[in-house]
Scaffold this active site. Structure first.
Site, mmCIF file in Angstrom:
data_model
loop_
_atom_site.group_PDB
_atom_site.id
_atom_site.type_symbol
_atom_site.label_atom_id
_atom_site.label_comp_id
_atom_site.label_asym_id
_atom_site.label_seq_id
_atom_site.Cartn_x
_atom_site.Cartn_y
_atom_site.Cartn_z
ATOM 1 N N ASP A 29 0.832 -1.208 0.000
ATOM 2 C CA ASP A 29 0.000 0.000 0.000
ATOM 3 C C ASP A 29 0.862 1.251 0.000
ATOM 4 O OD1 ASP A 29 -2.377 -1.401 -0.014
ATOM 5 O OD2 ASP A 29 -2.524 -1.476 2.161
ATOM 6 N N HIS A 136 -5.387 -9.438 7.304
ATOM 7 C CA HIS A 136 -5.406 -10.251 6.086
ATOM 8 C C HIS A 136 -5.007 -11.690 6.366
ATOM 9 C CE1 HIS A 136 -4.270 -6.059 4.949
ATOM 10 N NE2 HIS A 136 -5.281 -6.219 4.135
#
Length: 249
Positions: A29, A136
């Site tokens: 990210d 995640h």
């Protein structure tokens, strides 16, 4: 999202006042949003960025901590500040303030599965829990034997309270976030035990949210989070909002 998609999103929402990026502190990210900021600058868009790093299991250095459920309150406060008409710099300030006042710790009782195969991402014994799971399905910091909710909630709350640190008289918003395969009954039990732990130490639970706000494919377990409050953050927390994940009337 890729840098080009982030740029397209920024262009779609920009009204001339600028755009605030909010994303978790993950290497992929960071790389993509940094590149997107450069693309936005080339297009003349004013952009600010805030990375969330509330997961206390990932070290003392806040700059390398993962972002997990603080995403919810950080985005909530940002939206309320923007809706109130604050300039971008002020929206960034109050949003960063919200993020920096969030701390989270998670535990997993069952593993996540991969959507493509249906296979578990890791193995847990029937009497084991994974402490410090990421959003995640990332590995936690240790494996432990399963314990009663009272002991587990006390362990998690103690770690979070110490990390701030919080003291008697402080006010917090509490969150119990289900990871996808946890019943509401279990979440409310964890919430009850957490409330009692905090109240016994003179820490006031000013508001609570219990539900599934950030899930991982079929994982059993929960994140517990506290956001330390002041009058400014209370105002933006209480502001009405409506979304798929979170609504406040």
């Amino acid at each position: 999202p890729t840098p080009n998609l982030i740029l397209a999103g920024a262009q779609a929402v920009d009204s001339g006042a600028g755009v605030l990026f909010i994303y978790g502190n993950y290497a992929g990210d960071i790389l993509n949003f940094d590149m997107a900021e450069e693309l936005c600058a080339d297009e003349g868009l004013k952009v600010r960025s805030i990375r969330t790093w509330d997961d206390i299991s990932t070290g003392k250095d806040k700059e390398i901590r993962r972002g997990v459920t603080a995403d919810l309150y950080t985005v909530k406060v940002a939206g309320a500040a923007a809706a109130a008409g604050l300039p971008l710099e002020e929206v960034e300030r109050v949003t960063r303030k919200a993020m920096e006042n969030c701390r989270t710790l998670g535990v997993a009782l069952t593993p996540a599965t991969l959507p493509e195969t249906g296979l578990a991402t890791f193995e847990l014994g029937p009497d084991e829990i994974e402490v410090g799971m990421g959003a995640h399905g990332e590995a936690g910091i240790k494996r432990s034997k399963i314990a009663p909710a009272k002991e587990l909630a006390a362990f998690m709350m103690e770690k979070i309270v110490e990390d701030f640190p919080l003291k008697a008289g402080d006010e917090v918003v509490f969150m119990a976030n289900g990871m996808g395969a946890t019943t509401f009954m279990e979440l409310y039990i964890m919430a009850k035990e957490s409330h009692e732990f905090l109240e016994a130490r003179g820490i006031k639970v000013w508001a609570s949210d219990v539900g599934e706000f950030m899930t991982t494919q079929e994982m059993g377990g929960c994140h517990l989070m506290l956001m330390k409050m002041d009058e400014e953050l209370k105002k933006y927390y209480l502001a009405p909002c409506e979304s798929i994940t979170y609504t406040r009337k």
